[in-house]
Design a protein around this motif. Structure first.
Motif, PDB file in Angstrom:
ATOM      1  N   ARG A   1       2.532  -6.034  -3.310  1.00  0.00           N
ATOM      2  CA  ARG A   1       2.350  -5.044  -4.371  1.00  0.00           C
ATOM      3  C   ARG A   1       2.041  -5.727  -5.702  1.00  0.00           C
ATOM      4  O   ARG A   1       1.241  -5.231  -6.493  1.00  0.00           O
ATOM      5  CB  ARG A   1       3.608  -4.187  -4.487  1.00  0.00           C
TER       6      ARG A   1
ATOM      7  N   VAL B   1       0.838   1.929  -3.811  1.00  0.00           N
ATOM      8  CA  VAL B   1       1.568   1.148  -2.810  1.00  0.00           C
ATOM      9  C   VAL B   1       2.970   0.756  -3.231  1.00  0.00           C
ATOM     10  O   VAL B   1       3.713   0.191  -2.422  1.00  0.00           O
ATOM     11  CB  VAL B   1       0.788  -0.134  -2.442  1.00  0.00           C
TER      12      VAL B   1
ATOM     13  N   LEU C   1      -5.262  -5.315   0.835  1.00  0.00           N
ATOM     14  CA  LEU C   1      -5.054  -4.127   0.009  1.00  0.00           C
ATOM     15  C   LEU C   1      -5.360  -4.347  -1.468  1.00  0.00           C
ATOM     16  O   LEU C   1      -5.086  -3.466  -2.278  1.00  0.00           O
ATOM     17  CB  LEU C   1      -3.599  -3.646   0.148  1.00  0.00           C
TER      18      LEU C   1
END
Length: 534
Positions: free
Chosen positions: A349, A339, A301
Motif C-alpha cells: 500500500r 487499497v 498494483l
C-alpha cells in the motif's frame, strides 16, 4: 486413453505393472498377512480419500492439459493410515492398503480412469518403498519391542522417519516422470521444488503413522489408534482454508490489474512486467517469502489509482495540459484510497502511494525525499521506470534494455535509489529480460493513429515531426509514466513556477511537491510522514 500421449500411456501402464508385481506376493497362500489389519487400514484410507478437506474455489490459472494424469505430491490428510500400514504390514500388503482409496477417490478432470490407475500405482509403489525401508532399518523389531516396553519407542523414530522420506521421495519421483511424459516438461522443471515441498508433510505424517502403529499394538487396540486422525484432519482443514484465502487474495489482485489494463489500453501488460521487475529487485536485495510477495504485488498494483482518473485523459492523443497532468498525478492517492483497507497487501500500500516520489524530494504526491520514501516505493519506482522505457507506447518506441539501465544509473541518486538500480542491473545480467511481444515491438506505421500521436509528442518536445530520436524521453512519456528526467534533477528555488507547467518548457524537467489543495476524498493535502496519506 486416446487423449493421453503414447509416452504417458506407456509410463502409467509400466508403473501399474510394477505395482502389481510388488503387491502380488501378499496374495500367495504362503504370505503371512494380518488381513484384518490390512482391511481396516485400507478402509480408513479410502474413507479419507473420499472426503478431502479442500474447499472449492475458482482456479487462478488454466488447469493442466487433460492428457496429464498427474496429481500433487503432497500427502492426503489420511496419510498416517497409509504409513501405519507400512509400519504394521509386510511391504506387499502395505502396497495393497493404498489401492482402494486411490481407485475410489474423486477425480476432478478427465480421463478419470487413467488418473485413478495412475494414482493407485503411484501410491502402491510409494507405500511399498516405505514399508521396505522401515523393515530394512530395523523398524519392525523396534515397533514390536514397544508393545512390551514403551521405553523402546524412540528406537522406532529413525526407521519411521526414513520410511516417510522414502514414501515422499518415491511419490515425487514418480510424479515428476509423468509430468515429463504427459506434458512434455523438462526433467529439471518437472522435479524442481517438488521433493522439498512434500518432505515436511510426509515427515509429520510419518510421526503420526508411527503413533497409530504403536497404539494399534497397545492394549487399547485400533480404537485408540483412530484418535490420531481427527487432529490431522483439523490441521488439513486449516491449511485448506489458508490456501483458499491466498487464492482469493491473488484473484483480487488479478481483478484489479485487469481493470487497469482494460481502462488504460496503451499500457496493457505494464503492471505484470513491473511486478516481475520488482520481484527481481527484491530477490537481488535478499528479500524472500512474504516480503518478496509483497513487493511483487506492489508492482502489480502500483497504477491501480488510474481507475479514478478519467479515461479520456489516459487515452488522450498528444500532450496533456497542466490541469490534465495534475489530475493524472492524483492517481497514487486514488490508488492508496482503494487499497488501504486490504490488510493482506501490507507494505504494498505504501508503494502504491509513493512510487512517484523522487530521492531528491521533487516527486509527488508529497515530495518525500531520501529515506522518508518507503523502501517498497523505491523498488517499484525503478521497476516502473525500467518498463516504461523498454516498452513501446503510442507516443514513442521502446529503448533497448542496456540503454534503459544506463539511463537509470545516470539518474540514480537524484531520482532513483542507487541500491535498487544496481540490484536491477545485477538481476538483468543474471536472468535477462523477456523480449517484447510482436504487438509491443510493432513499429509505428506512417499515417496510422499511433504515428499521429508520435508526431504530436515530437512537436511538443520541440523536435521535428517523424524525426524524434527513438529512445529520447519526451513530454508525453514523462507525464504518463515514471520515466527518468532528461537531465539530472535539481530542485528549483521555493516559489519558482513549475517548469513543466509553463508552455515551451524543457521536457522532463523536475516536479515540485504537490501543491497545497484539495486531494481525493479522505486525504489530507499536507505532507505526511513515512507511508502517510491516510
Amino acid at each position: 486413453m486416446r487423449a493421453v500421449p503414447l509416452a504417458a500411456r506407456v509410463y502409467v501402464v509400466s508403473a501399474a505393472l510394477l505395482a502389481t508385481v510388488c503387491a502380488a506376493p501378499a496374495l500367495t497362500p504362503a504370505a503371512d498377512v494380518p488381513w484384518a489389519t490390512a482391511a481396516l487400514l485400507a478402509a480408513l484410507y479410502a474413507a479419507g480419500a473420499r472426503r478431502p478437506p479442500s474447499l472449492t474455489c475458482p482456479p487462478l490459472s488454466p488447469p493442466p492439459p487433460a492428457v496429464a494424469p498427474a496429481v500433487t505430491a503432497s500427502p492426503d490428510w489420511c496419510g498416517p493410515a497409509l504409513l501405519a500400514g507400512a509400519f504394521l504390514l509386510p511391504a506387499p500388503a502395505a502396497a495393497l492398503v493404498a489401492v482402494p482409496g486411490a481407485l475410489l477417490g474423486a477425480v476432478e478432470r478427465r480421463p478419470a480412469g487413467v488418473r485413478r490407475l495412475w494414482r493407485a500405482a503411484r501410491l502402491a509403489l510409494a507405500a511399498y518403498a516405505a514399508s521396505f525401508v522401515f523393515g530394512l532399518c530395523g523398524g519392525r523389531e523396534a515397533l514390536a519391542a514397544t508393545a512390551g516396553e514403551p521405553g523402546c519407542f524412540p528406537y522406532a523414530l529413525v526407521p519411521a522417519a526414513a520410511a516417510a522420506l522414502a514414501l515422499g521421495l518415491t511419490a515425487a519421483a514418480l510424479e515428476g516422470g509423468v509430468l515429463v511424459t504427459a506434458e512434455g516438461r523438462s526433467p529439471r522443471a518437472a522435479w524442481r521444488g517438488r521433493v522439498l515441498c512434500s518432505l515436511i508433510p510426509h515427515l509429520v505424517h510419518g510421526l503420526a503413522g508411527l503413533t497409530m502403529a504403536v497404539l494399534w499394538r497397545s492394549p487399547y487396540g485400533p480404537p485408540a489408534a483412530l484418535l490420531v486422525l481427527p487432529p490431522i484432519y483439523v490441521c488439513a482443514r486449516v491449511f485448506a482454508l489458508c490456501h483458499r484465502e491466498r487464492a482469493a487474495h491473488q484473484a483480487t489482485v488479478r481483478a484489479l490489474v485487469q481493470a487497469v489494463d482494460i481502462k488504460d489500453r496503451y499500457t496493457r501488460g505494464h503492471s505484470e512486467r513491473v511486478g516481475r521487475a520488482s520481484a527481481m529487485i527484491a530477490r537481488e536485495l535478499g528479500m524472500n517469502g512474504a516480503r518478496l510477495e509483497a513487493l511483487r504485488i506492489a508492482g502489480l498494483l502500483h497504477d491501480v489509482g488510474k481507475l479514478g482518473v478519467p479515461t479520456r485523459l489516459l487515452r488522450k492523443n498528444g500532450p496533456l495540459t497542466p490541469e490534465e497532468r495534475r489530475a493524472i498525478e492524483l492517481h497514487p492517492e486514488y490508488g492508496h484510497e482503494m487499497v488501504r483497507g486490504i490488510g493482506f497487501l501490507g507494505e504494498a500500500r505504501e508503494a502504491v502511494l509513493h512510487h512517484h516520489e523522487r530521492l531528491d524530494g521533487s516527486g509527488y504526491p508529497y515530495g518525500l525525499a531520501g529515506a522518508d520514501i518507503p523502501e517498497a516505493a523505491r523498488v517499484v519506482a525503478v521497476a516502473d521506470a525500467f518498463d516504461a522505457m523498454t516498452s513501446t507506447r503510442t507516443y514513442r518506441r521502446a529503448r533497448p534494455v542496456p540503454a534503459a539501465v544506463e539511463e537509470l544509473k545516470r539518474c540514480a541518486g537524484a531520482q532513483f535509489d542507487p541500491r535498487m538500480v544496481v540490484a536491477l542491473a545485477r538481476a538483468l545480467a543474471r536472468h535477462g529480460w523477456p523480449a517484447a511481444s510482436p504487438e509491443e515491438a510493432r513499429p509505428v506505421a506512417p499515417g496510422s493513429r499511433d504515428h499521429a500521436v508520435g508526431r504530436t509528442a515530437g512537436r511538443t518536445a520541440g523536435r521535428a515531426p517523424d524525426r524524434a530520436p527513438a529512445h529520447a524521453p519526451d513530454r508525453a512519456a514523462d507525464q504518463r509514466g515514471n520515466v527518468p528526467s532528461g537531465r539530472a534533477s535539481a530542485r528549483p528555488p521555493e516559489g519558482a513556477p513549475r517548469p513543466d507547467a509553463v508552455p515551451g518548457a524543457v521536457p522532463g524537467a523536475v516536479r515540485q511537491p504537490r501543491r497545497d489543495g484539495p486531494g481525493p476524498q479522505g486525504l489530507s493535502p499536507t505532507r505526511p510522514g513515512r507511508g502517510g496519506g491516510a
